[in-house]
Design a protein around this motif. Structure first.
Motif, PDB file in Angstrom:
ATOM      1  N   GLY A   1       1.520   7.214  -6.517  1.00 14.92           N
ATOM      2  CA  GLY A   1       0.319   7.998  -6.779  1.00 14.92           C
ATOM      3  C   GLY A   1      -0.912   7.152  -7.064  1.00 14.92           C
ATOM      4  N   GLU A   2      -0.847   5.870  -6.729  1.00 17.25           N
ATOM      5  CA  GLU A   2      -1.978   4.979  -6.966  1.00 17.25           C
ATOM      6  C   GLU A   2      -2.899   4.960  -5.748  1.00 17.25           C
ATOM      7  OE1 GLU A   2      -0.614   1.088  -8.094  1.00 17.25           O
ATOM      8  OE2 GLU A   2       0.959   1.932  -9.378  1.00 17.25           O
ATOM      9  N   ARG A   3      -4.100   4.525  -5.974  1.00 17.05           N
ATOM     10  CA  ARG A   3      -5.078   4.400  -4.890  1.00 17.05           C
ATOM     11  C   ARG A   3      -4.575   3.367  -3.872  1.00 17.05           C
ATOM     12  NH1 ARG A   3     -11.467   3.060  -5.611  1.00 17.05           N
ATOM     13  NH2 ARG A   3     -11.980   3.400  -3.442  1.00 17.05           N
ATOM     14  N   ASN A   4      -4.723   3.692  -2.586  1.00 16.58           N
ATOM     15  CA  ASN A   4      -4.249   2.799  -1.538  1.00 16.58           C
ATOM     16  C   ASN A   4      -5.093   2.984  -0.287  1.00 16.58           C
ATOM     17  OD1 ASN A   4      -2.732   4.679   0.485  1.00 16.58           O
ATOM     18  ND2 ASN A   4      -2.181   5.383  -1.561  1.00 16.58           N
ATOM     19  N   SER A   5      -4.895   2.112   0.697  1.00 16.13           N
ATOM     20  CA  SER A   5      -5.721   2.160   1.900  1.00 16.13           C
ATOM     21  C   SER A   5      -5.007   2.783   3.097  1.00 16.13           C
ATOM     22  CB  SER A   5      -6.190   0.745   2.267  1.00 16.13           C
ATOM     23  OG  SER A   5      -5.077  -0.049   2.601  1.00 16.13           O
ATOM     24  N   LEU A   6      -3.817   3.319   2.889  1.00 16.39           N
ATOM     25  CA  LEU A   6      -3.101   3.918   4.006  1.00 16.39           C
ATOM     26  C   LEU A   6      -3.620   5.325   4.287  1.00 16.39           C
ATOM     27  CD1 LEU A   6       0.617   2.919   3.413  1.00 16.39           C
ATOM     28  CD2 LEU A   6      -0.891   2.135   5.228  1.00 16.39           C
ATOM     29  N   THR A   7      -3.765   5.619   5.565  1.00 15.26           N
ATOM     30  CA  THR A   7      -4.124   6.976   5.982  1.00 15.26           C
ATOM     31  C   THR A   7      -2.912   7.579   6.679  1.00 15.26           C
ATOM     32  OG1 THR A   7      -4.896   6.250   8.161  1.00 15.26           O
ATOM     33  CG2 THR A   7      -6.530   6.283   6.359  1.00 15.26           C
ATOM     34  N   LYS A   8      -2.923   8.883   6.851  1.00 20.67           N
ATOM     35  CA  LYS A   8      -1.823   9.539   7.574  1.00 20.67           C
ATOM     36  C   LYS A   8      -1.718   8.981   8.984  1.00 20.67           C
ATOM     37  CE  LYS A   8      -1.958  13.836   4.993  1.00 20.67           C
ATOM     38  NZ  LYS A   8      -2.178  15.275   5.023  1.00 20.67           N
TER      39      LYS A   8
ATOM     40  N   GLN B   1       0.823  -1.196   0.000  1.00 28.66           N
ATOM     41  CA  GLN B   1       0.000   0.000   0.000  1.00 28.66           C
ATOM     42  C   GLN B   1       0.863   1.256   0.000  1.00 28.66           C
ATOM     43  OE1 GLN B   1      -3.504  -0.023  -0.358  1.00 28.66           O
ATOM     44  NE2 GLN B   1      -2.842  -2.099  -0.853  1.00 28.66           N
ATOM     45  N   TYR B   2       1.951   1.216   0.742  1.00 31.89           N
ATOM     46  CA  TYR B   2       2.879   2.353   0.795  1.00 31.89           C
ATOM     47  C   TYR B   2       3.511   2.585  -0.582  1.00 31.89           C
ATOM     48  CZ  TYR B   2       6.535   5.426   2.593  1.00 31.89           C
ATOM     49  OH  TYR B   2       7.360   6.495   2.831  1.00 31.89           O
ATOM     50  N   LYS B   3       3.889   1.490  -1.226  1.00 30.22           N
ATOM     51  CA  LYS B   3       4.477   1.586  -2.572  1.00 30.22           C
ATOM     52  C   LYS B   3       3.462   2.208  -3.542  1.00 30.22           C
ATOM     53  CE  LYS B   3       7.490   0.140  -5.788  1.00 30.22           C
ATOM     54  NZ  LYS B   3       8.728   0.808  -6.016  1.00 30.22           N
ATOM     55  N   LYS B   4       2.203   1.788  -3.438  1.00 27.56           N
ATOM     56  CA  LYS B   4       1.149   2.371  -4.274  1.00 27.56           C
ATOM     57  C   LYS B   4       1.029   3.869  -4.005  1.00 27.56           C
ATOM     58  CE  LYS B   4      -1.932  -1.555  -4.958  1.00 27.56           C
ATOM     59  NZ  LYS B   4      -3.310  -2.030  -4.758  1.00 27.56           N
ATOM     60  N   MET B   5       1.082   4.250  -2.717  1.00 27.56           N
ATOM     61  CA  MET B   5       0.971   5.655  -2.350  1.00 27.56           C
ATOM     62  C   MET B   5       2.112   6.445  -2.990  1.00 27.56           C
ATOM     63  SD  MET B   5       1.161   7.437   1.384  1.00 27.56           S
ATOM     64  CE  MET B   5       2.937   7.164   1.432  1.00 27.56           C
ATOM     65  N   GLU B   6       3.324   5.902  -2.934  1.00 29.31           N
ATOM     66  CA  GLU B   6       4.485   6.578  -3.528  1.00 29.31           C
ATOM     67  C   GLU B   6       4.328   6.754  -5.039  1.00 29.31           C
ATOM     68  OE1 GLU B   6       8.445   5.773  -0.979  1.00 29.31           O
ATOM     69  OE2 GLU B   6       7.798   4.092  -2.227  1.00 29.31           O
TER      70      GLU B   6
ATOM     71  N   ILE C   1       6.432   2.724  15.702  1.00 27.61           N
ATOM     72  CA  ILE C   1       7.024   1.463  16.157  1.00 27.61           C
ATOM     73  C   ILE C   1       8.197   1.024  15.277  1.00 27.61           C
ATOM     74  CG2 ILE C   1       4.929   0.661  17.321  1.00 27.61           C
ATOM     75  CD1 ILE C   1       4.473  -1.222  14.898  1.00 27.61           C
ATOM     76  N   GLY C   2       8.663   1.924  14.431  1.00 27.51           N
ATOM     77  CA  GLY C   2       9.840   1.636  13.614  1.00 27.51           C
ATOM     78  C   GLY C   2       9.568   0.778  12.394  1.00 27.51           C
ATOM     79  N   PHE C   3       8.358   0.861  11.855  1.00 28.78           N
ATOM     80  CA  PHE C   3       7.994   0.077  10.677  1.00 28.78           C
ATOM     81  C   PHE C   3       8.925   0.416   9.527  1.00 28.78           C
ATOM     82  CE2 PHE C   3       5.414  -1.167   7.022  1.00 28.78           C
ATOM     83  CZ  PHE C   3       4.857  -2.350   7.458  1.00 28.78           C
ATOM     84  N   GLN C   4       9.432  -0.611   8.849  1.00 24.05           N
ATOM     85  CA  GLN C   4      10.320  -0.423   7.701  1.00 24.05           C
ATOM     86  C   GLN C   4       9.476  -0.477   6.438  1.00 24.05           C
ATOM     87  OE1 GLN C   4      13.023  -3.647   8.313  1.00 24.05           O
ATOM     88  NE2 GLN C   4      14.015  -2.676  10.039  1.00 24.05           N
ATOM     89  N   TRP C   5       9.293   0.661   5.799  1.00 24.48           N
ATOM     90  CA  TRP C   5       8.390   0.746   4.655  1.00 24.48           C
ATOM     91  C   TRP C   5       8.952   0.124   3.394  1.00 24.48           C
ATOM     92  CZ3 TRP C   5       3.565   1.690   5.526  1.00 24.48           C
ATOM     93  CH2 TRP C   5       3.214   2.418   6.664  1.00 24.48           C
TER      94      TRP C   5
END
Length: 105
Positions: free
Chosen positions: A75-82, A68-73, A91-95
């Protein structure tokens, strides 16, 4: 909240934009699970999570969020919110997908 509890809340007048979705609840549950895992195993959780079959569904959830993060980068539709991005960053998530590991010490 159970599915029935969500339905009851929605039935008593939650506005459309306030409705609680099963997807949001499951995302929050997985986040709490990952948060506990990170607390137990530390920031390098991703390397250890792949080796433990008890966490297969959590690993799928981690990969889903990375996609989802890759899609956001892109410019594609994704389910991630700010808010979700912020929670995962806390928590140190590695994107980025893991970089190739070096076998040199």
């Amino acid at each position: 909240l159970t599915e029935q509890q969500i339905k009851l809340l929605n039935d008593v007048g939650f506005k459309q934009d306030q409705q609680i979705s099963k997807h949001t609840i499951s995302w929050n549950e997985r986040y709490e699970e990952l948060k506990g895992y990170v607390k137990k195993f530390g920031p390098a959780f991703f390397l250890t999570i792949k080796e433990d079959t008890r966490y297969t569904s959590l690993l799928r959830w981690v990969y889903f969020n990375k996609r989802q993060y890759k899609k956001m980068e892109c410019g594609e539709r994704n389910s991630l919110t700010k808010e979700r991005i912020s929670l995962l960053n806390e928590i140190g998530f590695q994107w980025k997908l893991e970089e190739k590991l070096s076998w040199d010490g």
